[in-house]
Design an enzyme around this catalytic site. Sequence first.
Site, PDB file in Angstrom:
ATOM      1  CD  GLU A 165      -2.988  -0.993   2.292  1.00  0.00           C
ATOM      2  OE1 GLU A 165      -2.944  -0.028   3.070  1.00  0.00           O
ATOM      3  OE2 GLU A 165      -3.883  -1.853   2.343  1.00  0.00           O
ATOM      4  CD  GLU A 383      -3.452  -5.937   4.083  1.00  0.00           C
ATOM      5  OE1 GLU A 383      -4.254  -5.142   4.620  1.00  0.00           O
ATOM      6  OE2 GLU A 383      -2.232  -5.776   4.054  1.00  0.00           O
TER       7      GLU A 383
HETATM    8  C1  BG6 Z   1      -4.169  -2.192   5.506  1.00  0.00           C
HETATM    9  C2  BG6 Z   1      -2.795  -2.545   6.005  1.00  0.00           C
HETATM   10  O1  BG6 Z   1      -4.176  -0.844   5.193  1.00  0.00           O
HETATM   11  O2  BG6 Z   1      -5.241  -2.317   6.353  1.00  0.00           O
HETATM   12  C3  BG6 Z   1      -2.773  -3.390   7.251  1.00  0.00           C
HETATM   13  O3  BG6 Z   1      -2.021  -3.120   5.002  1.00  0.00           O
HETATM   14  C4  BG6 Z   1      -3.839  -2.885   8.203  1.00  0.00           C
HETATM   15  O4  BG6 Z   1      -1.497  -3.328   7.796  1.00  0.00           O
HETATM   16  C5  BG6 Z   1      -5.187  -3.090   7.538  1.00  0.00           C
HETATM   17  O5  BG6 Z   1      -3.782  -3.397   9.475  1.00  0.00           O
HETATM   18  C6  BG6 Z   1      -6.352  -2.648   8.383  1.00  0.00           C
HETATM   19  O6  BG6 Z   1      -6.175  -1.316   8.760  1.00  0.00           O
HETATM   20  P1  BG6 Z   1      -6.237  -0.873  10.268  1.00  0.00           P
HETATM   21  O7  BG6 Z   1      -5.716   0.522  10.305  1.00  0.00           O
HETATM   22  O8  BG6 Z   1      -7.681  -0.946  10.651  1.00  0.00           O
HETATM   23  O9  BG6 Z   1      -5.387  -1.839  11.012  1.00  0.00           O
END
Ligand code: BG6
Length: 484
Positions: A165, A383
Amino acid sequence: MIEPCRFPPDFVWGTATAALQIEGAADLDGKGPSIWDDFCRRFPERIHERSHPEVACDHYHRWAEDVGWMRRLGHSGYRFSLSWPRLLPQGRGAVNQAGLDFYDRLVDALLEQGIAPNVTLYHWDLPLALQSWENPEILEAWLEYAELCFRHFGDRVKLWSTLNEPGWSTMHGYLTGLHPPCQRDPRRALQVAHNLLWAHSRAVALYHRIWGRPEPGQGIGIALNLSPVHPASDSPQDAEAARLADGLLNRWFLEPVLLGRYPEEVLEFLRACGSAPRGHLDFAEPASQGGSAADSNPTVDWLGVNYYLPHHATADAPTTDFHLNISGDPQEASRFSIQGLFRFVQNPRGRYTDWNWEVDPDSLHEILLRIRDLRRLPVYVTENGIGLPDRLCEGQVEDSSRIAYVTGHLQAVHRAMQEGVDVRGYYMWSLMDNFSWLNGYRKRYGLLYVDRQTLQRTPKRSASWFAELARTGVLHGPEPASPS
Ligand code: BG6
């Protein structure tokens, strides 16, 4: 009754994590500090409940147990990141043997269990010694690091991504100032985004020089955060605001990595504002003989899509204002507004989590089709998941809303596959509850619940559901539950 979705037998089922969010052992065995270790130590008040990643999930010591969980949860793949400062404590120069040993043990254990590693070189934990992606030395240091990893692990690791990202890390590191190095300067943000994309493209070329062209579905890619931007209303002004936001947040990253060039329209806009980055703005190499430009493009072998939520843009942006809901109190609204350009607003018909993240599987389908129309290539959902304030009650975590969330998103993936998108796998975020950056530990994403006192892992209801899905490749649904 909805027909079950049947995924191909070789579809990769797994989860994703990142070094800083799970490993802990922040100062152990020769690891150097990262900019995130430093940020959390210097500004604890900026993180929910002053949480920190010093111990995180202690995966550094519990990796064997965690690989055991992956096996029980039916994983055929696991996406994780290497900690650059664990391998090169000063960012470049002396290699930390203990770091290599740790990842060797992990990679070997995964392979023994038939779990294919998908390794990310950089998930935001820049070695503190290197300071920033503006450092003139950064490209050389990055390529030394990439070469070390490709040569050392490349015989066993067949799926790599360069960056996680770059859009999100640049936006919060250099525009909103909420992440380290806490800068708020749009011009510098655009330059850093370019430095990252350039570093990415050079690492892709380096990988291909070392390991050649990979088998389809293998090789090197990047994980991009992609969120469709919809106009908040039917007005032409909002349509234009959405187009601009989409250009800056999605196309600016997507087109260089898929097509080897920036979107001309966005570049023109930045030139007109005097904000275009400096440096080589064309990433492509000349077309190989007889091949099309797309075939010979030195960019990614596959694309990783990190998808969580869509955006809704209005042109009504009287101020510049950024705020993230990190408490999980639904009353605490997130704000993202760039004066005179665009502002994100809530969707009145949307369903939201307690952290104000909209739940919208159709936007994942939209993004996947958009990728197909830009360039046909293997895609992994690297993800996707939902942060919830899960609770352990009498040894159980009842997270039916997570099952509903993943079901909806996998149905969207399946639909896209039927429409010609070459999706090869799905890595759910995340294997276990972890350090959720500014949200600390309250926002939980795992299939495994992690007790913050004992660090004991307990499978949630979603864990057995996921294991069955991975075992059969058949998705039934939807689950009758709504988020949070
Ligand atoms: C993504 C990242 O942006 O979202 C992860 O690659 C992150 O590292 C995930 O944990 C969820 O975001 P957050 O801020 O809710 O943990």
